[in-house]
Motif scaffolding. Structure first.
Motif, short mmCIF file in Angstrom:
data_model
loop_
_atom_site.label_atom_id
_atom_site.label_comp_id
_atom_site.label_asym_id
_atom_site.label_seq_id
_atom_site.Cartn_x
_atom_site.Cartn_y
_atom_site.Cartn_z
N THR A 1 -0.99 15.94 0.68
CA THR A 1 -0.23 15.13 1.65
C THR A 1 -0.45 13.65 1.39
O THR A 1 0.51 12.86 1.40
CB THR A 1 -0.63 15.49 3.10
N ARG A 2 -1.69 13.26 1.16
CA ARG A 2 -1.97 11.84 0.91
C ARG A 2 -1.31 11.36 -0.37
O ARG A 2 -0.81 10.24 -0.44
CB ARG A 2 -3.48 11.60 0.91
N ARG A 3 -1.30 12.20 -1.41
CA ARG A 3 -0.60 11.81 -2.64
C ARG A 3 0.90 11.68 -2.36
O ARG A 3 1.56 10.76 -2.85
CB ARG A 3 -0.86 12.83 -3.75
N GLY A 4 1.43 12.55 -1.52
CA GLY A 4 2.84 12.47 -1.14
C GLY A 4 3.14 11.19 -0.38
O GLY A 4 4.18 10.56 -0.59
N VAL A 5 2.23 10.81 0.51
CA VAL A 5 2.40 9.57 1.27
C VAL A 5 2.45 8.38 0.31
O VAL A 5 3.30 7.50 0.44
CB VAL A 5 1.27 9.40 2.32
N LEU A 6 1.56 8.37 -0.67
CA LEU A 6 1.55 7.26 -1.65
C LEU A 6 2.87 7.22 -2.42
O LEU A 6 3.43 6.14 -2.65
CB LEU A 6 0.38 7.39 -2.61
N GLU A 7 3.36 8.38 -2.82
CA GLU A 7 4.66 8.40 -3.51
C GLU A 7 5.77 7.88 -2.61
O GLU A 7 6.62 7.11 -3.05
CB GLU A 7 4.98 9.82 -3.99
N GLN A 8 5.75 8.31 -1.36
CA GLN A 8 6.76 7.86 -0.40
C GLN A 8 6.69 6.35 -0.21
O GLN A 8 7.71 5.66 -0.23
CB GLN A 8 6.53 8.57 0.94
N LEU A 9 5.48 5.82 -0.06
CA LEU A 9 5.33 4.38 0.14
C LEU A 9 5.64 3.59 -1.13
O LEU A 9 5.94 2.40 -1.06
CB LEU A 9 3.91 4.05 0.63
N GLY A 10 5.60 4.25 -2.28
CA GLY A 10 6.01 3.60 -3.52
C GLY A 10 7.50 3.29 -3.50
O GLY A 10 7.96 2.35 -4.15
N ASP A 11 8.25 4.10 -2.75
CA ASP A 11 9.70 3.87 -2.63
C ASP A 11 10.01 2.83 -1.55
O ASP A 11 10.85 1.97 -1.75
CB ASP A 11 10.43 5.17 -2.28
N SER A 12 9.32 2.94 -0.41
CA SER A 12 9.55 1.97 0.68
C SER A 12 8.46 2.12 1.73
O SER A 12 7.86 3.18 1.88
CB SER A 12 10.92 2.19 1.32
N ASP A 13 8.23 1.04 2.46
CA ASP A 13 7.28 1.07 3.57
C ASP A 13 7.80 2.05 4.61
O ASP A 13 9.00 2.32 4.68
CB ASP A 13 7.15 -0.32 4.21
#
Length: 132
Positions: free
Chosen positions: A31-43
């Motif tokens: 989940t945390r890796r997914g959050v980082l990927e998501q935040l890589g696209d946008s805040d």
């Protein structure tokens, strides 16, 4: 003077190891890796992240807190909305650590390959030839 330097080196090493431990622990969760990927696209707000990952707001806050402690995410609260974005850490130390260990293991496997090939060649030359 040497004692002060040794103390600095030990403190630096402990701090370095603690930072690596914190980062790798943060990255160990899908989940945390997914959050980082998501935040890589946008805040995104914590609420948006919770919805995207189908989890409770409390659960997502815990994940964000772990990422924030590792310096991988920063948050800012404006009114009632806490917005998350990628943090200042660029994982350079972690990448260097991985590369050092990659080189070490590659060298060990290369040496093992050479040994296996050597033993195969030796086995071929040591086999007595059958007479006709």
């Amino acid at each position: 003077m040497q004692i002060a330097y040794a103390h600095f080196t030990v403190n630096h090493m402990v701090h370095y190891q603690t930072r690596l431990d914190t980062t790798f622990a943060a990255l160990s969760d899908v989940t945390r890796r997914g959050v980082l990927e998501q935040l890589g696209d946008s805040d995104a707000s914590v609420t948006d992240l919770a919805q995207r990952f189908r989890m409770t707001l409390t659960g997502m806050k815990k994940h964000v807190s772990v990422l924030e402690q590792a310096g991988l995410v920063t948050t800012e609260k404006v009114g009632r909305v806490r917005t998350c974005k990628l943090g200042p850490r660029r994982l350079e130390e972690e990448a260097a650590w991985i590369e050092r260990h990659h080189q070490l293991w590659s060298a060990r496997f290369d040496a093992l390959d050479e040994l296996v090939e050597h033993l195969k060649r030796r086995e071929k030359t040591d086999v007595p030839r059958k007479r006709r």
